[in-house]
Motif scaffolding. Structure first.
Motif, PDB file in Angstrom:
ATOM      1  N   GLU A 246      26.084  29.825 -46.339  1.00 54.05           N
ATOM      2  CA  GLU A 246      26.385  28.677 -45.822  1.00 54.05           C
ATOM      3  C   GLU A 246      27.524  27.846 -46.147  1.00 54.05           C
ATOM      4  O   GLU A 246      27.639  27.706 -47.410  1.00 54.05           O
ATOM      5  N   GLU A 247      28.476  27.926 -45.453  1.00 52.42           N
ATOM      6  CA  GLU A 247      29.735  27.026 -45.663  1.00 52.42           C
ATOM      7  C   GLU A 247      30.376  27.639 -47.161  1.00 52.42           C
ATOM      8  O   GLU A 247      30.966  26.767 -47.587  1.00 52.42           O
ATOM      9  N   VAL A 248      30.372  28.723 -47.373  1.00 56.95           N
ATOM     10  CA  VAL A 248      31.022  29.350 -48.554  1.00 56.95           C
ATOM     11  C   VAL A 248      32.749  29.177 -48.435  1.00 56.95           C
ATOM     12  O   VAL A 248      33.074  30.059 -47.525  1.00 56.95           O
ATOM     13  N   SER A 249      33.097  28.841 -49.518  1.00 54.87           N
ATOM     14  CA  SER A 249      34.562  28.881 -49.498  1.00 54.87           C
ATOM     15  C   SER A 249      35.013  29.130 -51.070  1.00 54.87           C
ATOM     16  O   SER A 249      34.149  28.933 -51.953  1.00 54.87           O
TER      17      SER A 249
ATOM     18  N   VAL B 291      37.084  30.558 -46.361  1.00 55.09           N
ATOM     19  CA  VAL B 291      37.008  29.301 -45.616  1.00 55.09           C
ATOM     20  C   VAL B 291      35.803  29.070 -44.959  1.00 55.09           C
ATOM     21  O   VAL B 291      35.707  29.291 -43.499  1.00 55.09           O
ATOM     22  N   GLU B 292      35.098  28.175 -45.570  1.00 57.60           N
ATOM     23  CA  GLU B 292      33.561  27.837 -44.809  1.00 57.60           C
ATOM     24  C   GLU B 292      33.227  28.979 -44.031  1.00 57.60           C
ATOM     25  O   GLU B 292      32.681  28.469 -42.729  1.00 57.60           O
ATOM     26  N   VAL B 293      32.684  30.092 -44.632  1.00 57.40           N
ATOM     27  CA  VAL B 293      32.133  31.099 -44.010  1.00 57.40           C
ATOM     28  C   VAL B 293      30.787  30.856 -43.982  1.00 57.40           C
ATOM     29  O   VAL B 293      29.994  30.539 -44.916  1.00 57.40           O
ATOM     30  N   ASP B 294      30.068  31.025 -42.459  1.00 60.07           N
ATOM     31  CA  ASP B 294      28.719  30.508 -42.342  1.00 60.07           C
ATOM     32  C   ASP B 294      28.119  31.869 -41.849  1.00 60.07           C
ATOM     33  O   ASP B 294      28.542  32.196 -40.332  1.00 60.07           O
ATOM     34  N   LEU B 295      27.125  32.386 -42.323  1.00 59.68           N
ATOM     35  CA  LEU B 295      26.557  33.618 -41.548  1.00 59.68           C
ATOM     36  C   LEU B 295      25.218  33.853 -41.897  1.00 59.68           C
ATOM     37  O   LEU B 295      24.848  33.587 -43.260  1.00 59.68           O
TER      38      LEU B 295
END
Length: 263
Positions: free
Chosen positions: A5-8, A23-27
């Protein structure tokens, strides 16, 4: 089952070498989802896996497995929940130990280890039974040193070890890239079989476009630390390697081929 969730993540922040890896990875993956991840080198694929595994700690965002926040747990504390197979066949096993000793270690992954015998008769029988699935005859070589096995045999064993304790999430980091085509096909087939049998939620990084489309029920493409394309099961079935390369060409502003993907 797995929520990113929203990982940077930024490396060397505040220096001339600063690089935004994620950059704000969401999966989000549901139970049994198998998501293949593609992208050129530096896109952030392995950084995502390292963040889930606990090898790296993200700067912001969260990682959850089965609803539980694991972002601050060290790598060894996640081992029972997260299994991983690396690209290098040498990385997932202990070459100086026997096959049965490697499996004994995998069997205790993420749990306390006491002074009891590592390999009992009952466990040895269970190991042999599990090895028959690989169809490589390793069940008859339990006392052989793993360092004597071929690359394909070691990678197949690594796959079995990574799933032996039935983790909730399986990470595959280009796990067939170092193998010849015949062994790569074998390990891919074994991978699909093990994932289906244990209903494992899986993230699989690959550079092979055909493999990315053939394996799993979803596909994501990464570029410069972001997820830039997601295909569900239906879209994935309709897509071709040429479609994926065309999307890369659009992103990079150049005509790409399979060799370019490895740059």
């Amino acid at each position: 089952m797995l929520s990113i969730e929203e990982v940077s993540k930024t490396f060397f922040a505040g220096t001339v070498n600063e690089r935004r890896a994620l950059v704000e990875v969401d999966l989000r993956l549901q139970q049994g989802d198998v998501v293949t991840v593609i992208g050129s080198n530096g896109a952030g694929k392995s950084t995502v896996l390292n963040t889930v595994a606990g090898r790296l700690v993200q700067d912001s965002g969260s990682v959850r497995v089965d609803g539980r926040e694991i972002s601050r747990l060290p790598e060894h504390r996640r081992a029972a929940q997260v299994g991983r197979v690396f690209q290098d066949p040498m990385a997932g096993t202990a070459p100086h130990l026997t096959i049965e000793e490697n499996l004994a270690l995998a069997d205790r992954r993420g749990r306390r280890r006491g002074l009891a015998r590592g390999v009992t008769r009952a466990r040895r029988e269970r190991f042999a039974e599990a090895l028959t699935v690989l169809e490589l005859g390793l069940e008859d070589r339990l006392k052989a040193k793993v360092g004597l096995l071929s690359g394909g045999q070691r990678q197949a064993l690594s796959l079995l070890m990574a799933t032996f304790s039935e983790p909730k999430v399986l990470l595959l980091d280009e796990h067939t890239a170092a193998l010849d085509p015949q062994r790569a096909e074998l390990v891919t087939r074994l991978t699909e079989s093990v994932i289906a049998e244990k209903e494992l939620t899986t993230l699989m990084v690959t550079h092979n476009m055909a493999q990315a489309l053939a394996v799993g029920n979803r596909l994501v493409m990464m570029h410069e630390g972001r997820i830039v394309l997601e295909l569900d099961a239906e879209a994935k079935r309709k897509a071709t390697p040429e479609d994926l390369l065309a999307e890369f060409s659009r992103l990079k502003g150049a005509v790409l081929d399979d060799k370019t993907m490895l740059q």
